[in-house]
Design a protein around this motif. Structure first.
Motif, PDB file in Angstrom:
ATOM      1  N   VAL A 172      23.191  73.825  54.613  1.00  0.00           N
ATOM      2  CA  VAL A 172      23.184  72.084  55.551  1.00  0.00           C
ATOM      3  C   VAL A 172      25.107  72.638  55.573  1.00  0.00           C
ATOM      4  O   VAL A 172      25.587  71.485  56.715  1.00  0.00           O
ATOM      5  CB  VAL A 172      23.102  71.550  54.188  1.00  0.00           C
ATOM      6  CG1 VAL A 172      23.603  70.126  54.413  1.00  0.00           C
ATOM      7  CG2 VAL A 172      20.989  71.554  54.063  1.00  0.00           C
ATOM      8  N   LEU A 173      25.522  73.303  54.736  1.00  0.00           N
ATOM      9  CA  LEU A 173      27.164  72.956  54.858  1.00  0.00           C
ATOM     10  C   LEU A 173      27.480  73.435  56.011  1.00  0.00           C
ATOM     11  O   LEU A 173      28.569  73.153  56.786  1.00  0.00           O
ATOM     12  CB  LEU A 173      27.832  73.575  53.813  1.00  0.00           C
ATOM     13  CG  LEU A 173      29.921  73.649  53.712  1.00  0.00           C
ATOM     14  CD1 LEU A 173      30.153  72.388  53.918  1.00  0.00           C
ATOM     15  CD2 LEU A 173      30.415  75.107  52.727  1.00  0.00           C
ATOM     16  N   ARG A 174      27.798  74.620  56.487  1.00  0.00           N
ATOM     17  CA  ARG A 174      27.612  74.850  57.512  1.00  0.00           C
ATOM     18  C   ARG A 174      26.534  73.916  59.243  1.00  0.00           C
ATOM     19  O   ARG A 174      27.586  74.325  60.321  1.00  0.00           O
ATOM     20  CB  ARG A 174      26.594  76.861  58.140  1.00  0.00           C
ATOM     21  CG  ARG A 174      27.897  77.430  56.922  1.00  0.00           C
ATOM     22  CD  ARG A 174      27.613  79.169  57.083  1.00  0.00           C
ATOM     23  NE  ARG A 174      25.996  78.991  56.494  1.00  0.00           N
ATOM     24  CZ  ARG A 174      26.097  80.249  55.465  1.00  0.00           C
ATOM     25  NH1 ARG A 174      26.813  80.112  54.553  1.00  0.00           N
ATOM     26  NH2 ARG A 174      24.338  79.604  54.929  1.00  0.00           N
ATOM     27  N   SER A 175      25.449  73.508  59.013  1.00  0.00           N
ATOM     28  CA  SER A 175      24.910  73.080  59.947  1.00  0.00           C
ATOM     29  C   SER A 175      25.797  71.646  59.677  1.00  0.00           C
ATOM     30  O   SER A 175      26.423  71.201  61.030  1.00  0.00           O
ATOM     31  CB  SER A 175      24.028  72.443  59.279  1.00  0.00           C
ATOM     32  OG  SER A 175      22.799  73.535  59.299  1.00  0.00           O
ATOM     33  N   MET A 176      26.808  71.263  59.311  1.00  0.00           N
ATOM     34  CA  MET A 176      27.432  70.157  58.980  1.00  0.00           C
ATOM     35  C   MET A 176      28.639  70.166  60.349  1.00  0.00           C
ATOM     36  O   MET A 176      29.418  69.728  60.363  1.00  0.00           O
ATOM     37  CB  MET A 176      27.427  69.716  57.983  1.00  0.00           C
ATOM     38  CG  MET A 176      26.729  69.243  56.986  1.00  0.00           C
ATOM     39  SD  MET A 176      25.904  67.835  58.003  1.00  0.00           S
ATOM     40  CE  MET A 176      24.577  66.998  56.273  1.00  0.00           C
ATOM     41  N   HIS A 177      29.349  72.200  59.404  1.00  0.00           N
ATOM     42  CA  HIS A 177      30.778  72.539  60.494  1.00  0.00           C
ATOM     43  C   HIS A 177      29.749  71.959  61.698  1.00  0.00           C
ATOM     44  O   HIS A 177      31.043  71.866  62.429  1.00  0.00           O
ATOM     45  CB  HIS A 177      31.158  73.279  59.602  1.00  0.00           C
ATOM     46  CG  HIS A 177      32.140  73.882  60.904  1.00  0.00           C
ATOM     47  ND1 HIS A 177      31.522  74.954  61.617  1.00  0.00           N
ATOM     48  CD2 HIS A 177      33.453  73.980  60.016  1.00  0.00           C
ATOM     49  CE1 HIS A 177      32.981  75.566  61.979  1.00  0.00           C
ATOM     50  NE2 HIS A 177      34.441  74.675  61.638  1.00  0.00           N
ATOM     51  N   LEU A 178      29.116  72.857  61.895  1.00  0.00           N
ATOM     52  CA  LEU A 178      28.212  72.547  63.649  1.00  0.00           C
ATOM     53  C   LEU A 178      28.355  71.354  64.296  1.00  0.00           C
ATOM     54  O   LEU A 178      29.145  71.114  65.815  1.00  0.00           O
ATOM     55  CB  LEU A 178      27.646  73.676  63.737  1.00  0.00           C
ATOM     56  CG  LEU A 178      27.376  74.997  63.637  1.00  0.00           C
ATOM     57  CD1 LEU A 178      26.030  75.469  63.643  1.00  0.00           C
ATOM     58  CD2 LEU A 178      28.127  76.039  63.901  1.00  0.00           C
ATOM     59  N   LEU A 179      27.663  70.518  63.589  1.00  0.00           N
ATOM     60  CA  LEU A 179      28.295  69.373  63.940  1.00  0.00           C
ATOM     61  C   LEU A 179      29.831  68.357  64.196  1.00  0.00           C
ATOM     62  O   LEU A 179      29.799  67.168  64.802  1.00  0.00           O
ATOM     63  CB  LEU A 179      27.732  68.580  63.079  1.00  0.00           C
ATOM     64  CG  LEU A 179      25.265  68.590  63.475  1.00  0.00           C
ATOM     65  CD1 LEU A 179      24.823  67.984  62.485  1.00  0.00           C
ATOM     66  CD2 LEU A 179      25.002  68.240  64.713  1.00  0.00           C
TER      67      LEU A 179
END
Length: 441
Positions: free
Chosen positions: A221-228
């Motif tokens: 989820v942390l990595r996905s938040m970074h992509l956003l």
């Protein structure tokens, strides 16, 4: 025919010099050696006769006889005095005296406005009501000379173990859509983009999350938040401890026995993964043991936002940071974004705010203090600060945003220097909690 007396080369004459100063009506004089003046042929021919002794040259004794020494001294003194007056009028009053004179507030404010055109004023904690019309909030930022804001997306602590991740995604979507409708604001993801936006006259927005519970205890989820576009994460919000990091508590909160009181090994892994991604770690609402661990374990400088020294303010609206934590900032390289607005329900005076700035500077250094929480009074506050001899141009630029830009660059330098972390939080840390998870196959 009598010989025409010609002054010798060691005779100094006074020549009027036309001044450019409009207020200097007197003529200013400078000394000029007659040897430096190009003379007409009618006069220069006498120089040859002087060499042959046919023309008597004047000696210093002759000059003294023609012009008494006292008269000459007075003329020299008057000429020098007029010259100094003209130079003073041309140079003007030094800027430092202008800024430190209480009668020249407008001059100091004009100086701060010019400085903020060169360096963006970074607001360390901007939290508008997303449900309201943000056009007014955007306009207020512009009016108050704010060049960049850190915008943490709020997620209620009660959503932990439930729909915290979904609420975070919806908040990010709302922030992106609201910002895209504005012609004066733009979401940025790096220090370079922040400075470019400032040069274009736009207010830069750095998006973040207001608590680690919005990550669902998941590195994925942390990595996905970074992509956003998320570029900073507050590891905890006030009183909202997660299975991997302890939050600071006020008296009205109750601490559960099975909760950690610091930062667990998985919490350190979260820090390292954020460093690998180039994300800024915000630690203002952590417990003291968790703060200490985070400062020592972080691979990049951290942010302490919307906070104040505990010895100066212990209000519930901001984080209260102990002195020993502030003294660790130089070793880590991080910055405390000092709240300038109020302590609890009490509004701070300008003098109290300046005392707070100087207090943090004395403990941590000028490279580790920034501004937060007072978008309506920054201009006047900085104008008053400019009267202090400690705060020259370079120091004020660091305070208003230079320190934050430095931290962002150092975080970006650490990007991709650590190995990818694909760990899952240990099951024993979440047993007994109401996480809704699909059973593993």
């Amino acid at each position: 025919m009598n010989a025409v007396p010609v002054p010798s080369h060691d005779f100094m004459e006074l020549h009027p010099v036309h001044q450019h100063q409009p207020h200097c009506k007197q003529q200013c004089f400078v000394f000029t050696d007659i040897a430096d003046i190009e003379l007409p042929p009618e006069i220069t021919k006498y120089s040859e006769k002087m060499k042959n002794g046919s023309i008597q040259s004047y000696k210093k004794e002759n000059i003294a006889a023609i012009e008494p020494q006292s008269t000459k001294s007075r003329k020299i003194a008057i000429a020098v005095g007029i010259l100094l007056i003209c130079l003073a009028l041309a140079g003007g009053i030094p800027l430092a005296l202008q800024l430190r004179s209480s009668s020249l507030l407008e001059a100091r404010i004009a100086f701060i406005r010019r400085l903020l055109k060169e360096s963006p004023l970074v607001e360390g904690y901007w939290k508008p009501q997303i449900t309201s019309n943000l056009t007014k909030s955007f306009a207020e930022l512009k009016t108050n000379n704010i060049g960049a804001v850190f915008w943490p997306i709020p997620v209620p602590c009660g959503a932990q173990y439930l729909d915290a991740v979904q609420l975070a995604l919806e908040g990010i979507d709302e922030a992106q859509r609201s910002t895209s409708k504005s012609t004066s604001m733009v979401i940025v993801e790096s220090a370079d983009e922040m400075e470019t936006a400032h040069l274009r006259g736009e207010t830069a927005v750095v998006l973040g999350l207001s608590g680690g519970h919005a990550l669902g205890a998941s590195l994925a989820v942390l990595r996905s938040m970074h992509l956003l576009g998320i570029r900073f994460v507050s590891l905890a919000s006030l009183g909202c401890t997660t299975p991997w990091v302890a939050a600071a508590y006020k008296q009205e909160h109750v601490v559960e026995e099975n909760y950690t009181n610091s930062l667990t090994d998985f919490g350190v892994t979260v820090l390292h993964e954020m460093s690998r991604l180039g994300m800024l770690v915000e630690i203002s609402q952590l417990s003291e043991p968790a703060m200490t661990t985070a400062l020592r374990a972080a691979k990049a400088p951290v942010l302490i936002s919307n906070a104040a020294p505990a010895s100066m303010c212990n209000g519930s609206n901001i984080a209260s940071i102990p002195d020993h934590i502030l003294s660790l900032l130089p070793q880590n390289g991080g910055v405390l974004m000092l709240n300038m607005e109020k302590c609890g329900d009490r509004l701070l005076s300008v003098r109290e705010a300046i005392n707070g700035i100087n207090y943090v500077r004395a403990l941590a250094g000028v490279d580790h203090v920034g501004l937060s929480g007072s978008p309506g009074s920054y201009l006047y506050l900085l104008a008053e600060l400019a009267r202090d001899r400690l705060w020259g141009n370079a120091a004020i630029k660091k305070l208003v945003g230079g320190n934050i830009v430095r931290v962002l660059r150092e975080v970006e330098v650490q990007k991709n220097r650590l190995p990818l972390n694909e760990e899952w939080i240990p099951r024993e840390l979440i047993e007994g909690n109401s996480y809704c998870r699909y059973p593993e196959i």
